[in-house]
Design a protein around this motif. Sequence first.
Motif, PDB file in Angstrom:
ATOM      1  N   GLN A 181       7.500  13.545   5.912  1.00  8.57           N
ATOM      2  CA  GLN A 181       7.802  14.873   6.747  1.00  8.57           C
ATOM      3  C   GLN A 181       6.423  15.686   7.025  1.00  8.57           C
ATOM      4  N   LYS A 182       5.475  15.658   6.119  1.00  9.66           N
ATOM      5  CA  LYS A 182       4.347  16.763   6.362  1.00  9.66           C
ATOM      6  C   LYS A 182       3.242  15.885   6.695  1.00  9.66           C
ATOM      7  N   GLU A 183       3.017  14.327   6.403  1.00 11.78           N
ATOM      8  CA  GLU A 183       1.982  13.829   7.006  1.00 11.78           C
ATOM      9  C   GLU A 183       2.052  12.641   7.923  1.00 11.78           C
TER      10      GLU A 183
ATOM     11  N   ASN B  83       0.824  -1.257   0.050  1.00  6.36           N
ATOM     12  CA  ASN B  83      -0.159  -0.025  -0.012  1.00  6.36           C
ATOM     13  C   ASN B  83       0.986   1.360  -0.030  1.00  6.36           C
ATOM     14  N   PRO B  84       2.159   1.205   0.859  1.00  6.46           N
ATOM     15  CA  PRO B  84       2.632   2.696   0.703  1.00  6.46           C
ATOM     16  C   PRO B  84       3.333   2.864  -0.656  1.00  6.46           C
ATOM     17  N   CYS B  85       3.574   1.654  -1.431  1.00  6.78           N
ATOM     18  CA  CYS B  85       3.782   2.149  -3.075  1.00  6.78           C
ATOM     19  C   CYS B  85       2.676   2.475  -3.922  1.00  6.78           C
ATOM     20  N   ASP B  86       1.640   1.962  -3.383  1.00  8.88           N
ATOM     21  CA  ASP B  86       0.092   2.698  -4.276  1.00  8.88           C
ATOM     22  C   ASP B  86      -0.138   4.009  -3.709  1.00  8.88           C
ATOM     23  N   VAL B  87       0.208   4.472  -2.456  1.00 17.36           N
ATOM     24  CA  VAL B  87       0.102   5.612  -2.201  1.00 17.36           C
ATOM     25  C   VAL B  87       0.981   6.713  -3.015  1.00 17.36           C
ATOM     26  N   ILE B  88       2.062   6.462  -3.126  1.00 19.67           N
ATOM     27  CA  ILE B  88       3.189   7.053  -3.902  1.00 19.67           C
ATOM     28  C   ILE B  88       2.728   7.346  -5.266  1.00 19.67           C
ATOM     29  N   LYS B  89       2.379   5.954  -6.015  1.00 23.31           N
ATOM     30  CA  LYS B  89       1.952   5.968  -7.244  1.00 23.31           C
ATOM     31  C   LYS B  89       0.740   6.590  -7.461  1.00 23.31           C
ATOM     32  N   THR B  90      -0.385   6.902  -6.783  1.00 23.86           N
ATOM     33  CA  THR B  90      -1.215   7.421  -6.968  1.00 23.86           C
ATOM     34  C   THR B  90      -1.165   9.036  -6.822  1.00 23.86           C
ATOM     35  N   ARG B  91      -0.247   9.414  -5.929  1.00 22.35           N
ATOM     36  CA  ARG B  91       0.129  10.814  -5.839  1.00 22.35           C
ATOM     37  C   ARG B  91       1.000  11.258  -7.061  1.00 22.35           C
ATOM     38  N   LEU B  92       1.742  10.459  -7.539  1.00 25.88           N
ATOM     39  CA  LEU B  92       2.537  10.739  -8.779  1.00 25.88           C
ATOM     40  C   LEU B  92       1.882  10.918 -10.092  1.00 25.88           C
ATOM     41  N   GLN B  93       0.806   9.981 -10.077  1.00 27.98           N
ATOM     42  CA  GLN B  93       0.004  10.114 -11.386  1.00 27.98           C
ATOM     43  C   GLN B  93      -1.115  10.867 -11.581  1.00 27.98           C
ATOM     44  N   SER B  94      -1.311  11.655 -10.610  1.00 26.09           N
ATOM     45  CA  SER B  94      -2.481  12.788 -10.374  1.00 26.09           C
ATOM     46  C   SER B  94      -1.932  14.029 -10.952  1.00 26.09           C
ATOM     47  N   LEU B  95      -2.594  14.470 -12.151  1.00 27.38           N
ATOM     48  CA  LEU B  95      -2.029  15.436 -12.843  1.00 27.38           C
ATOM     49  C   LEU B  95      -2.594  16.876 -12.286  1.00 27.38           C
ATOM     50  N   GLN B  96      -4.074  16.801 -11.593  1.00 31.40           N
ATOM     51  CA  GLN B  96      -4.686  18.114 -11.105  1.00 31.40           C
ATOM     52  C   GLN B  96      -4.431  17.868  -9.416  1.00 31.40           C
TER      53      GLN B  96
ATOM     54  N   ASN C  86      -3.674  24.236  -2.363  1.00 27.51           N
ATOM     55  CA  ASN C  86      -2.432  24.282  -1.465  1.00 27.51           C
ATOM     56  C   ASN C  86      -1.834  22.814  -1.333  1.00 27.51           C
ATOM     57  N   GLU C  87      -2.064  21.825  -2.361  1.00 28.90           N
ATOM     58  CA  GLU C  87      -1.452  20.506  -2.194  1.00 28.90           C
ATOM     59  C   GLU C  87      -0.309  20.364  -2.828  1.00 28.90           C
ATOM     60  N   ASP C  88       0.565  19.512  -2.246  1.00 32.07           N
ATOM     61  CA  ASP C  88       1.952  19.505  -2.835  1.00 32.07           C
ATOM     62  C   ASP C  88       2.085  18.955  -4.201  1.00 32.07           C
ATOM     63  N   THR C  89       2.998  19.185  -4.916  1.00 36.81           N
ATOM     64  CA  THR C  89       3.371  18.355  -6.191  1.00 36.81           C
ATOM     65  C   THR C  89       4.701  17.685  -6.106  1.00 36.81           C
ATOM     66  N   TYR C  90       4.862  16.489  -6.689  1.00 39.30           N
ATOM     67  CA  TYR C  90       6.201  15.775  -6.445  1.00 39.30           C
ATOM     68  C   TYR C  90       6.954  15.872  -7.792  1.00 39.30           C
ATOM     69  N   SER C  91       8.283  15.761  -7.742  1.00 36.61           N
ATOM     70  CA  SER C  91       9.115  15.474  -8.644  1.00 36.61           C
ATOM     71  C   SER C  91       9.815  13.950  -9.030  1.00 36.61           C
ATOM     72  N   GLY C  92       9.248  13.229  -8.165  1.00 35.73           N
ATOM     73  CA  GLY C  92       9.723  11.626  -8.226  1.00 35.73           C
ATOM     74  C   GLY C  92       9.437  10.831  -7.157  1.00 35.73           C
ATOM     75  N   ILE C  93       9.721   9.626  -7.188  1.00 32.66           N
ATOM     76  CA  ILE C  93       9.438   8.635  -5.999  1.00 32.66           C
ATOM     77  C   ILE C  93      10.196   9.184  -4.521  1.00 32.66           C
ATOM     78  N   LEU C  94      11.430   9.420  -4.813  1.00 28.47           N
ATOM     79  CA  LEU C  94      12.183   9.826  -3.771  1.00 28.47           C
ATOM     80  C   LEU C  94      11.612  11.370  -2.968  1.00 28.47           C
ATOM     81  N   ASP C  95      11.414  12.395  -3.705  1.00 21.57           N
ATOM     82  CA  ASP C  95      10.520  13.522  -3.343  1.00 21.57           C
ATOM     83  C   ASP C  95       9.213  13.193  -2.843  1.00 21.57           C
ATOM     84  N   CYS C  96       8.632  12.260  -3.593  1.00 17.38           N
ATOM     85  CA  CYS C  96       7.127  12.324  -3.042  1.00 17.38           C
ATOM     86  C   CYS C  96       7.204  11.622  -1.520  1.00 17.38           C
ATOM     87  N   THR C  97       8.072  10.410  -1.644  1.00 17.57           N
ATOM     88  CA  THR C  97       8.144   9.826  -0.195  1.00 17.57           C
ATOM     89  C   THR C  97       8.450  10.615   0.881  1.00 17.57           C
ATOM     90  N   LYS C  98       9.531  11.351   0.664  1.00 13.94           N
ATOM     91  CA  LYS C  98      10.063  12.572   1.647  1.00 13.94           C
ATOM     92  C   LYS C  98       9.208  13.355   1.881  1.00 13.94           C
TER      93      LYS C  98
END
Length: 316
Positions: free
Chosen positions: A270-272, A237-250, A254-266
Amino acid sequence: SLPAKLINGGIAGLIGVTCVFPIDLAKTRLQNQQNGQRIYTSMSDCLIKTIRSEGYFGMYRGAAVNLTLVTPEKAIKLAANDFFRHHLSKDGKKLTLLREMLAGCGAGTCQVIVTTPMEMLKIQLQDAGRIAAQKKLMAAQAQLSSSSVAGAAEPVVETRTTAMQITRELLRSKGIAGLYKGLGATLLRDVPFSIVYFPLFANLNKLGQQDPNVKAPFYVSFLSGCVAGSTAAVAVNPCDVIKTRLQSLQRGVNEDTYSGILDCTKKIWQKEGPMAFLKGAYCRALVIAPLFGIAQVVYFIGIAEFLLDMLPKHRA
């Protein structure tokens, strides 16, 4: 035969997706929520609010994409696992656990050819309602805070897009790579899932076989698929959360954007907090358990073999 495997996998996927798609929609929306921007508190809350704001069929936004592509996806996954198990077996002897895991790894790697664009399109359609609901809530709050200002604020109108519109825009702006955004995260989810799922299912199913040469009863295959599927789903499931966040275009306000897997994980850590990686885990377990339970029953009953056997008789 290979045609029978493909037909069985397709039928299983269609039945399974139709049954559990609303729960999958709730999973996507819960996973995409970030701290301070929560619209839904639970799966049931998400489904109730979705029905109220978008109608009953709002729970099936994105289902057409899944129903179209789930047939080749499930067919590839199940047939590839059988293919690798067959070629990894030695003279028909029982596979070792390592070889079962390698077969699952091969199946998971093959399926991402279809899974990645399917998930990419599905997530945009599933999450559109959450973003629209968030904007309406923000607009209502802004209107209340500025009630002294003359004139009412314009209502937020959701512009609905289709999977074809999203596909054309991605192909126009980014080429075929646009449909494969999040490929690395999809591999990171699906390969471990298959490594866990297929060996676990095979060994659980064997427990219900009184004779090694006779198939286990259908209810054993169903329960084995449910247990193995839910276990594997929660594990990745942790990988699924990361995948869902990375694939969301919209993104919502005030929601974060991510540049890749490591950035998303970090950023999620840190924030959640670490528990954010389990968002939607119970929804995913509820989706995967019956989905793979149904898939294995259809697959092991062999509906396709029956249909294919009937064709020559019908022609005769």
